[in-house]
Design an enzyme around this catalytic site. Sequence first.
Site, short mmCIF file in Angstrom:
data_model
loop_
_atom_site.label_atom_id
_atom_site.label_comp_id
_atom_site.label_asym_id
_atom_site.label_seq_id
_atom_site.Cartn_x
_atom_site.Cartn_y
_atom_site.Cartn_z
N CYS A 1 0.79 -1.23 0.00
CA CYS A 1 0.00 0.00 0.00
C CYS A 1 0.82 1.28 0.00
O CYS A 1 0.69 2.11 -0.91
CB CYS A 1 -0.93 0.01 1.22
SG CYS A 1 -1.97 -1.45 1.38
N HIS B 1 -2.76 6.46 4.52
CA HIS B 1 -1.61 5.57 4.70
C HIS B 1 -0.31 6.17 4.16
O HIS B 1 0.56 5.46 3.65
CB HIS B 1 -1.88 4.21 4.03
CG HIS B 1 -1.20 3.07 4.76
ND1 HIS B 1 -1.21 1.78 4.32
CD2 HIS B 1 -0.48 3.07 5.92
CE1 HIS B 1 -0.54 1.00 5.15
NE2 HIS B 1 -0.09 1.77 6.14
#
Length: 488
Positions: free
Chosen positions: A91, A152
């Site tokens: 990610c 993130h």
Amino acid sequence: MMLVALERGISREEKNIWQRYNLAVMLAPFLFSLTSGLVPSRPNILLIMADDLGYGDLGCYGNATIRTPNIDQLAKEGVKLTQHIAAASLCTPSRAAFLTGRYPVRSGMASSNKQRVLYWVAASGGLPNNETTFAKLLQQQGYATGLIGKWHQGLNCESRSDHCHHPLSHGFDYFYGTPFTLVNDCQSRKNPEVGVNQRATYWFYTHIVALLVFTLLLGKVTGLCSVKWKIIALITLCGILFFICWFISYGFVSYWNCIILRDHVIIEQPMEPEMSASRMLKETISFIERNQKGPFLLFVSFLHVHTPLVTTKMFRGKSRHGLYGDNVEEMDWMVGKILAAIDKNGLRNNTFTYFTSDHGGFLEARDGAFQLGGWNSIYKGGKGMGGWEGGIRVPGIVRWPGMVPTDTIIDEPTHLMDIYPTVAHLAGASVPQDRVIDGQNLLPLLQGSAQHSEHEFMFHYCGSYLHAVRWYQKETALTMDIFSAKAL
């Protein structure tokens, strides 16, 4: 006509009238094209990114059992990219590349150790402030910019409130979502996911201290050893302090990591994952309605279909692929609701819509004998697996009515990083000239004015280590994968 009039010896005032008339005649076709939509104004930009979605999980990419009618319809109404590649199979680095148009090794968002993603909201790392995201470029062009969902990319630098890596510090006007990601710790009754090895180690040491204290107490009471009470008390105190120090972090992961922010304000701590889908959908539709006069950039970053696969009752048990299939079908329903909001507000023809995943499906996610991750079609590997195709090949769908063809497949190497120069071009912005931008403008390929990808080489990293290189020979339209020994 102007020359004939001048030969008659007209006055200066009449000459000015004729000049204005001729200028209007020359500009009329251009002005008509602007008002008729042939030369569109800056479009709204809607970017939708799934989390951990496999290349083969959608009907339009060959899945005959998971139902994704809304995403399939999006593909029919636009262009489907079949060689769409992510910059990383995890990610944090993949999303950093998507936001900046640059390989994560250039921005420092690629790690050389086992921790290749950000694991704590309290971590001091994140997307550097000197990186220019596409949101910042479009913000400077007068776009309203919003991010709904997962970030993130870090939060703080030196204190818990400086928010130097916050989305609002990177060009977004509005943020609703989690600065972290969705993990098992966010949902009750799930096995912990963050710091599992460290937690096990600290529990072992805690048990050793407790056993030592018990042994000393037993020896003292039975008279088998003459240890002073002060020593036993000191060891006990040290053990308690040790336990408190590590348990504050690892025992309350859901409190520290699983939070929801609206801009800079925490509104859920810990978050309610079962309500996240409906609330993020509501926020997305609200942003579209608030900014329907445009132009706007909206990045919808789904928590679906990341483990622990939080799925509402309406979709649980509905698919033929267990909880994972349920979660994919719920995500497709959310996509349908977002596209319906675009249509309801009359924005369909002036909205550039893009759908993708941040990387491939998570093959290693299991619950006993049940697979919890996605399907990467015929491609080997998955999430976290270096340069293998299954971890980096992702769906890519673009719809822009009247500007890109419908029901079209482009089998050319393209990249998540290509969105950066593409949306910059759509907004009339210039990409930064003081750094390398690895992405290429997709519009010539999408609109058919170019037949081949502008990428000659694509580099596939695992962390900061190069695992594979894709070489595309444009003259013969031949794509070759050159794998390093480490990848093999």
